[in-house]
Design a protein around this motif. Structure first.
Motif, PDB file in Angstrom:
ATOM      1  N   UNK A 104       0.823  -1.211   0.000  1.00  0.00           N
ATOM      2  CA  UNK A 104       0.000   0.000   0.000  1.00  0.00           C
ATOM      3  C   UNK A 104       0.859   1.264   0.000  1.00  0.00           C
ATOM      4  N   UNK A 105       1.949   1.222   0.765  1.00  0.00           N
ATOM      5  CA  UNK A 105       2.831   2.395   0.860  1.00  0.00           C
ATOM      6  C   UNK A 105       3.432   2.724  -0.503  1.00  0.00           C
ATOM      7  N   UNK A 106       3.871   1.663  -1.182  1.00  0.00           N
ATOM      8  CA  UNK A 106       4.475   1.839  -2.501  1.00  0.00           C
ATOM      9  C   UNK A 106       3.454   2.419  -3.489  1.00  0.00           C
ATOM     10  N   UNK A 107       2.208   1.909  -3.399  1.00  0.00           N
ATOM     11  CA  UNK A 107       1.146   2.400  -4.291  1.00  0.00           C
ATOM     12  C   UNK A 107       0.840   3.866  -4.021  1.00  0.00           C
ATOM     13  N   UNK A 108       0.856   4.219  -2.726  1.00  0.00           N
ATOM     14  CA  UNK A 108       0.572   5.610  -2.350  1.00  0.00           C
ATOM     15  C   UNK A 108       1.627   6.562  -2.901  1.00  0.00           C
TER      16      UNK A 108
END
Lengths: 134, 149
Positions: free
Chosen positions: B25-29
């Motif tokens: 999720x962090x990478x996508x954000x």
């Protein structure tokens, strides 16, 4: 959809409780099964009408409440006429019952909304903290 | 997260590489943030066409079928209709708060319920926009999906 069905069941239950209370004040001991079905039908009609009314998205909350209350009262009165409720309950009392049920439902929704707003603020705070870290 | 800067001669365009072990999720954000930085929409200011980066937009409002793009200090108009902008900017952190308004969630400071049962979203530039209660569940869902674990 799930929320709408739940809302419909909640208002039907509220209507049955309020009706039982009023009936007991007048010395009643029973509620006919037919009446419960009739109440459920009127509630379904009210929720369908409110669904379409929501689409108008009024920015003035007072106007929105008046509109919703108007729908509730109109549906209760039409229901009373169709199901011959006026023979046992006076029109004014039926109207008052409609208002009381609406107020109860409005209060429940307000509490729900307040919880949602709190959760949204917590999520926003968490997001902003994470953003600061980034 | 480790931030590394590398200066190299002859590079014509800024290059960002996201190095990760597993997609999370962090990478996508971070990716969405960078995409919105790169993404811009055509607006008009006193009949002059401008490209406004999406990351600078606070909210977009529709008045009489005209879309107005609100940034920190300036307001631009857009020929695109609100529903088109809403679809285009859904991935860039914009959420619908009423029939006539979409807001960039990264600029929302908080949501407040007022005495007259109105709901307002307070923005970081001090402005506030009216939120219709009908959109509260979808705003919550949007934030829950993107909330860092």
């Amino acid at each position: 959809m799930k929320k709408r069905i739940t809302g419909c069941l909640v208002t039907t239950a509220l209507a049955v409780v309020v009706l039982s209370f009023i009936a007991s004040l007048y010395g009643g001991h029973f509620i006919c099964v037919d009446t419960i079905y009739q109440i459920a039908v009127v509630n379904i009609v009210i929720h369908i009408a409110l669904f379409f009314f929501e689409k108008l998205e009024c920015n003035y909350s007072a106007l929105e409440i008046m509109g919703e209350l108007g729908i509730v009262l109109a549906s209760v009165l039409v229901g009373g006429f169709l199901f011959n409720w006026f023979s046992s309950v006076p029109v004014i009392l039926l109207g008052i019952m409609g208002i009381v049920i609406y107020l109860f439902a409005w209060l429940i929704e307000a509490v729900h909304l307040q919880n949602d707003v709190k959760q949204i603020n917590a999520l926003l705070e968490r997001m902003s903290k994470k953003g600061d870290q980034l | 997260m480790i931030l590394t800067r590398e200066q190299k001669d002859g590079i014509k365009e800024l290059e960002v590489i996201i190095r990760y072990e597993k997609e999370n999720e962090e990478m996508k954000q971070v990716e969405n943030l960078l995409n919105s930085w790169n993404h811009s929409i055509s607006c008009e200011e006193e009949r002059v066409q401008r490209k406004i980066p999406v990351s600078e937009i606070y909210y977009i409002e529709s008045v009489d079928k005209h879309s107005f793009v609100y940034c920190r200090e300036k307001v631009y108009s857009s020929k695109q209709r609100l529903y088109q902008l809403s679809t285009e900017l859904a991935q860039d952190g914009f959420v619908r708060v009423s029939k006539a308004c979409i807001v960039n969630i990264q600029y929302v400071k908080g949501i407040k319920t007022l005495v007259n049962s109105r709901i307002e979203a307070q923005l970081l530039n001090g402005e506030s926009v009216v939120v219709n209660r009908k959109y509260i569940p979808s705003i919550k869902k949007y934030l829950e999906e993107r909330s860092p674990v």
